[in-house]
Design an enzyme around this catalytic site. Structure first.
Site, PDB file in Angstrom:
ATOM      1  N   TRP A 329       0.828  -1.209   0.000  1.00  0.00           N
ATOM      2  CA  TRP A 329       0.000   0.000   0.000  1.00  0.00           C
ATOM      3  C   TRP A 329       0.861   1.257   0.000  1.00  0.00           C
ATOM      4  O   TRP A 329       0.392   2.331   0.329  1.00  0.00           O
ATOM      5  CB  TRP A 329      -0.921  -0.002   1.218  1.00  0.00           C
ATOM      6  CG  TRP A 329      -2.016  -1.008   1.137  1.00  0.00           C
ATOM      7  CD1 TRP A 329      -3.293  -0.792   0.700  1.00  0.00           C
ATOM      8  CD2 TRP A 329      -1.943  -2.402   1.477  1.00  0.00           C
ATOM      9  NE1 TRP A 329      -4.020  -1.965   0.748  1.00  0.00           N
ATOM     10  CE2 TRP A 329      -3.224  -2.972   1.225  1.00  0.00           C
ATOM     11  CE3 TRP A 329      -0.942  -3.228   1.976  1.00  0.00           C
ATOM     12  CZ2 TRP A 329      -3.516  -4.311   1.452  1.00  0.00           C
ATOM     13  CZ3 TRP A 329      -1.224  -4.556   2.200  1.00  0.00           C
ATOM     14  CH2 TRP A 329      -2.491  -5.089   1.943  1.00  0.00           C
ATOM     15  N   CYS A 365      -6.551  -5.310  -1.694  1.00  0.00           N
ATOM     16  CA  CYS A 365      -7.674  -6.141  -1.268  1.00  0.00           C
ATOM     17  C   CYS A 365      -8.421  -6.812  -2.413  1.00  0.00           C
ATOM     18  O   CYS A 365      -8.812  -7.976  -2.312  1.00  0.00           O
ATOM     19  CB  CYS A 365      -8.639  -5.337  -0.397  1.00  0.00           C
ATOM     20  SG  CYS A 365      -9.515  -4.008  -1.261  1.00  0.00           S
ATOM     21  N   HIS A 424     -13.573  -1.956   0.816  1.00  0.00           N
ATOM     22  CA  HIS A 424     -12.729  -3.113   1.104  1.00  0.00           C
ATOM     23  C   HIS A 424     -13.398  -4.328   0.476  1.00  0.00           C
ATOM     24  O   HIS A 424     -14.621  -4.463   0.513  1.00  0.00           O
ATOM     25  CB  HIS A 424     -12.552  -3.305   2.609  1.00  0.00           C
ATOM     26  CG  HIS A 424     -11.669  -4.478   2.959  1.00  0.00           C
ATOM     27  ND1 HIS A 424     -10.447  -4.673   2.363  1.00  0.00           N
ATOM     28  CD2 HIS A 424     -11.848  -5.515   3.810  1.00  0.00           C
ATOM     29  CE1 HIS A 424      -9.904  -5.774   2.850  1.00  0.00           C
ATOM     30  NE2 HIS A 424     -10.734  -6.311   3.715  1.00  0.00           N
ATOM     31  N   ASP A 447     -11.663 -13.332   4.583  1.00  0.00           N
ATOM     32  CA  ASP A 447     -10.872 -12.190   4.117  1.00  0.00           C
ATOM     33  C   ASP A 447      -9.400 -12.581   4.084  1.00  0.00           C
ATOM     34  O   ASP A 447      -8.813 -12.909   5.115  1.00  0.00           O
ATOM     35  CB  ASP A 447     -11.089 -10.998   5.050  1.00  0.00           C
ATOM     36  CG  ASP A 447     -10.569  -9.689   4.461  1.00  0.00           C
ATOM     37  OD1 ASP A 447      -9.814  -9.748   3.475  1.00  0.00           O
ATOM     38  OD2 ASP A 447     -10.913  -8.621   4.992  1.00  0.00           O
ATOM     39  N   ASN A 487     -20.804  -2.687  10.539  1.00  0.00           N
ATOM     40  CA  ASN A 487     -21.893  -2.136  11.353  1.00  0.00           C
ATOM     41  C   ASN A 487     -21.431  -1.466  12.645  1.00  0.00           C
ATOM     42  O   ASN A 487     -22.218  -1.310  13.570  1.00  0.00           O
ATOM     43  CB  ASN A 487     -22.907  -3.234  11.695  1.00  0.00           C
ATOM     44  CG  ASN A 487     -24.297  -2.662  11.943  1.00  0.00           C
ATOM     45  OD1 ASN A 487     -24.568  -1.497  11.641  1.00  0.00           O
ATOM     46  ND2 ASN A 487     -25.180  -3.470  12.499  1.00  0.00           N
ATOM     47  N   ASP A 489     -20.484   1.671  15.005  1.00  0.00           N
ATOM     48  CA  ASP A 489     -20.778   3.094  15.068  1.00  0.00           C
ATOM     49  C   ASP A 489     -19.466   3.874  15.109  1.00  0.00           C
ATOM     50  O   ASP A 489     -18.453   3.394  15.637  1.00  0.00           O
ATOM     51  CB  ASP A 489     -21.591   3.426  16.321  1.00  0.00           C
ATOM     52  CG  ASP A 489     -23.037   2.969  16.192  1.00  0.00           C
ATOM     53  OD1 ASP A 489     -23.443   2.549  15.092  1.00  0.00           O
ATOM     54  OD2 ASP A 489     -23.760   3.027  17.209  1.00  0.00           O
ATOM     55  N   GLU A 536     -30.638   0.147   8.548  1.00  0.00           N
ATOM     56  CA  GLU A 536     -30.026   1.135   9.434  1.00  0.00           C
ATOM     57  C   GLU A 536     -31.085   1.887  10.237  1.00  0.00           C
ATOM     58  O   GLU A 536     -32.083   2.353   9.697  1.00  0.00           O
ATOM     59  CB  GLU A 536     -29.218   2.153   8.605  1.00  0.00           C
ATOM     60  CG  GLU A 536     -27.943   1.594   8.013  1.00  0.00           C
ATOM     61  CD  GLU A 536     -26.806   1.532   9.029  1.00  0.00           C
ATOM     62  OE1 GLU A 536     -27.077   1.673  10.236  1.00  0.00           O
ATOM     63  OE2 GLU A 536     -25.660   1.325   8.606  1.00  0.00           O
ATOM     64  N   GLU A 541     -31.501  -3.493  14.190  1.00  0.00           N
ATOM     65  CA  GLU A 541     -30.105  -3.115  13.927  1.00  0.00           C
ATOM     66  C   GLU A 541     -29.455  -2.560  15.186  1.00  0.00           C
ATOM     67  O   GLU A 541     -28.297  -2.876  15.499  1.00  0.00           O
ATOM     68  CB  GLU A 541     -30.064  -2.094  12.782  1.00  0.00           C
ATOM     69  CG  GLU A 541     -28.669  -1.753  12.285  1.00  0.00           C
ATOM     70  CD  GLU A 541     -28.120  -0.487  12.920  1.00  0.00           C
ATOM     71  OE1 GLU A 541     -26.898  -0.275  12.857  1.00  0.00           O
ATOM     72  OE2 GLU A 541     -28.930   0.282  13.494  1.00  0.00           O
ATOM     73  N   TYR A 610      -6.998   4.184  -0.353  1.00  0.00           N
ATOM     74  CA  TYR A 610      -8.344   3.624  -0.248  1.00  0.00           C
ATOM     75  C   TYR A 610      -8.547   2.855   1.054  1.00  0.00           C
ATOM     76  O   TYR A 610      -9.670   2.578   1.461  1.00  0.00           O
ATOM     77  CB  TYR A 610      -8.647   2.716  -1.457  1.00  0.00           C
ATOM     78  CG  TYR A 610      -8.136   1.303  -1.334  1.00  0.00           C
ATOM     79  CD1 TYR A 610      -8.964   0.283  -0.891  1.00  0.00           C
ATOM     80  CD2 TYR A 610      -6.816   0.996  -1.637  1.00  0.00           C
ATOM     81  CE1 TYR A 610      -8.491  -1.013  -0.768  1.00  0.00           C
ATOM     82  CE2 TYR A 610      -6.341  -0.283  -1.515  1.00  0.00           C
ATOM     83  CZ  TYR A 610      -7.185  -1.289  -1.085  1.00  0.00           C
ATOM     84  OH  TYR A 610      -6.713  -2.567  -0.960  1.00  0.00           O
TER      85      TYR A 610
END
Length: 778
Positions: A329, A365, A424, A447, A487, A489, A536, A541, A610
């Site tokens: 990167w 990625c 990603h 991943d 998800n 916050d 959302e 949620e 990115y």
């Protein structure tokens, strides 16, 4: 051929295609030592290294690499005897095998029924949990009353019956499911055809085949080693297999489709590029088996797709185990290939195989994800590449994305280790999860990009997408990390005078937007956000977020709420700013109260990788805003081209940060918005009709959108079934100049095909194009 890298080189002139004469035609002759020797299949070469006892060469200097068949020659036939004496004569001949035919033709029954006819090579490629046929030629007719026969299948360096890596397949009268068995289904003089059954839990990989024969008398058994091997794969068509997928169209997409789409950019400017997975291409199956071997994963563990996926996740990156691809990167790719230049997994995997496991440079990625899709589909596990926009990287297992300010509302850089990537890319793979509570099978997130370690190794997953959606982050593997990506916050903290921090604001919709994958059966984008999270702001949620946070390092973060009556957001017109022009955004400030409000907004824009890492700030300013009761005000924000033209890095991404305080209420305002500058596409136009074996052409056109010269421009062109991947070195391209390249090639496979091209240079990345070409039989 493994490791081949084809390039057309020549001097260049600005604004036109350089190269050899004629400049618009590429003629390539590829010589490979493996082709000059009539050598055995790649999978057999790999198996010879792993299992030399099962694969002895007849003569190391011979071009004929078929193993020598040694058997006891039957005695010369005696004079004719009465008919009732023929049985006794046969009984006196020791039974042996002359040859084994695995019936491995691509067009044969085995590979057609097992959906493996697309794999390159002549090994028998089959799927577990399903019968297959082999044919044996004996030295005399088989007598079921007195002759004994069984198969030995061995995989791995030390095959053991107790580990399931040495399988003894008995001959039976009736086949039963979920066990290794063989039955004679056809006899023709000295030939017999066997139908062989395997359990749906069988170890996958490369098996050597031995046939053992004997008679009921006390005589030594004879063995015959097949000159070919069997490759066993997972079976999404078998209901008993853990990877079973009950939808034929989805199986065609997620197992058999060798071309896909990978998404990038930002949520408001979603870009798409075509990726050649090429799981059936020459050398790819061999490379996938090599990866499993190099991982040091015990062969006995290769029957469980959870184990296999976890190992693949680690082996695709080179971070700690000399895996396939080196991540980079830094922006400096001078000693390798720029990540954005790749359009295919094929060259990368073949380079890795041909170099005996030397990691390939470089990837980011989307490249890690593309290779993971290739390997999983090749092994028979349904898989897809998935892009998450505004993807959080939680570094402290808080399950929140934290932003820290000092007493004067300035960012505290050394504390801000959490980041939000513009996008990603990871993978979903399909399987049941018998190791988890019911209801957590189906899509699993995995991943291969090296971000954080899991049990000491850079890997991630498989994590149940259903568990992620409900906030059950205590379920393995690595569910907390993926939950935070989609998800968490965004919590803003301010340092107080005593050195402690207080929560000043939270953004509940900051991460996990427009989660995307290629649609089944088309090139359209499918939004799968609903699979990863509830709507959302819904009660479900919020319950998921609060459930997850209780298992993080800051379980009390939701104990207090912050009241708000002023909001700030950033909006973008249309597809957003274009590279080479001023960037314009709109800042919308709303007063939700019945009282007037005043604030000063501090804005700063920074060039960003990115991944969410900032390179440096290129513009700062202050905006004084006065709002009447219930008023909305729009502020036009402009970033001149001259301020960013020499600052951009990969993906041409920027981050706008807004912060301020409402004078009347001391409410803190904070907002971060990422956006990218759109780059042009390569236009690819097929010239004429396409027929198998007949030369055709395609024109590739690119116009430099920048008012300055592009240095060292390289095109990469590839089309599965059209032409092999190669580089065309263009050189320098002047500002606003147009380059036209005409590619000549001869299609080799009929049906719908895609010609993919990408452009790479330091000043401009993610420039690519694709053309759909339907190839007809002549």
């Amino acid at each position: 051929m493994p490791g081949e890298r084809l390039a057309v080189r020549g001097t260049s002139e600005v604004g036109r295609f350089p190269g050899a004469a004629p400049p618009t035609k590429v003629e390539l002759t590829i010589h490979n030592e493996e082709e000059q020797k009539q050598e055995e299949g790649g999978c057999r070469r790999w198996f010879r290294k792993m299992c030399p006892c099962c694969c002895k060469r007849q003569n190391s200097t011979s071009n004929d690499v078929t193993d020598k068949v040694e058997y006891v020659k039957p005695p010369e036939p005696a004079k004719p005897k009465p008919e009732n004496g023929e049985a006794k004569e046969i009984e006196g001949i020791k039974l042996s095998v002359c040859s084994v035919d695995l019936l491995s033709s691509k067009m044969g029954q085995n590979r057609q029924e097992h959906h493996t006819d697309l794999y390159h090579g002549d090994e028998l490629v089959i799927r577990r949990g399903q019968t297959f046929q082999i044919e044996l030629e004996l030295n005399r007719p088989f007598n079921a009353d007195s002759d004994k026969l069984h198969l030995d299948l061995r995989t791995g360096p030390l095959p053991m019956v107790s580990k399931g890596t040495h399988v003894i397949v008995p001959l039976v009268d009736h086949l039963e499911d979920e066990r290794w068995e063989a039955k004679i289904v056809e006899k023709n003089v000295n030939k017999i055809k066997l139908s062989v059954n395997s359990p749906a839990s069988a170890v996958i990989g490369l098996y050597g085949v031995t046939v053992t024969t004997s008679s009921s008398k006390d005589e030594a058994a004879t063995t015959h080693n097949s000159s070919k091997n069997i490759v066993m794969l997972f079976n999404p068509w078998c209901e008993e297999d853990v990877v079973f997928l009950d939808d034929e169209e989805e199986r065609k997409e997620y197992v058999l489709n060798d071309i896909g789409r990978i998404y990038y950019g930002t949520e408001k400017q979603i870009g798409a590029r075509t990726w050649n997975f090429g799981q059936f291409h020459e050398g790819i199956l061999e490379a996938c088996l090599f990866i499993l071997e190099k991982s040091d994963m015990p062969p006995s563990g290769r029957g469980d797709p959870v184990n296999v996926v976890r190992v693949i996740s680690a082996m695709i990156n080179a971070q700690d185990d000399f895996g396939v691809l080196v991540g980079n990167w830094s922006g400096d790719y001078s000693d390798g290939v720029s990540p954005s230049a790749w359009s295919s997994s094929v060259e990368i995997l073949r380079k890795y195989l041909s170099s005996n496991g030397t990691p390939v440079s470089y990837g980011q990625c989307w490249v890690f994800s593309g290779i993971t899709t290739t390997v999983l589909r090749c092994l028979g596990i349904p898989a897809r590449s998935v892009t998450n926009f505004q993807s959080a990287h939680d570094t402290d297992v808080s399950l929140t994305t934290d932003v820290y300010f000092d007493e004067n509302m300035k960012l505290i850089d050394y504390l801000n280790s959490d980041s939000v990537w513009n996008f990603h890319v990871w993978n979903d793979c399909w399987m049941a999860r018998p190791d988890l509570p019911p209801g957590h099978g189906g899509w699993q997130a995995v991943d291969s990009t090296p971000q954080e370690t899991s049990q000491g190794t850079f890997r991630c997953g498989p994590a149940s997408v259903n568990a992620i959606r409900s906030g059950q982050v205590y379920l393995k593997h690595d569910t907390p990390f993926v939950f935070a990506e989609v998800n968490s916050d965004k919590i803003y903290w301010q340092r107080k005078l005593d050195g402690t921090f207080r929560q000043i604001q939270s953004e509940k919709k900051a991460v996990g937007h427009c989660i995307s994958t290629k649609a089944v059966g088309s090139d359209e984008r499918a939004d799968i956000t609903h699979l990863y999270k509830h709507q959302e702001g819904s009660e479900e949620e919020r319950i998921a977020v609060e459930t997850a946070s209780r298992y993080g390092s800051k379980p009390d973060v939701y104990s207090s709420a912050v009241a708000e009556d002023v909001s700030v957001e950033v909006k973008m017109e249309g597809e957003g700013p274009r590279m080479g022009a001023d960037a314009q955004l709109s800042i919308l400030v709303k007063n939700l109260s019945s009282q007037p409000r005043r604030t000063t907004l501090h804005s700063q824009v920074a060039v960003m990788y990115y991944t969410g890492v900032l390179k440096g700030t290129i513009k700062k300013e202050q905006m004084h805003v006065e709002l009447l009761p219930n008023e909305e005000k729009t502020i036009e924000w402009v970033l001149p081209y001259q301020q960013y033209q020499n600052q951009l890095v990969d993906q041409a991404a920027l981050m706008l940060t807004l912060s301020g305080r409402v004078s009347e209420t001391q409410q803190v305002l904070a907002n971060q918005t990422s956006f990218r500058l759109r780059t042009p596409d390569l236009n690819i136009t097929p010239l004429g009709d396409a027929f198998v074996g007949k030369e055709m052409a395609a024109k590739i056109t690119f116009t430099n959108p920048l008012p300055r010269m592009l240095k060292g421009v390289v095109f990469r062109v590839e089309g599965l079934g059209l032409q092999k991947g190669h580089e065309v070195i263009v050189g320098d391209v002047g500002g606003h100049s147009t380059v036209t390249l005409t590619e000549h090639f001869i299609p080799t496979q009929p049906g719908p095909r895609k010609l993919v091209a990408s452009l790479d240079c330091k000043q401009l990345t993610q420039v690519h194009g694709v053309a759909d070409i339907v190839v007809l039989e002549q």
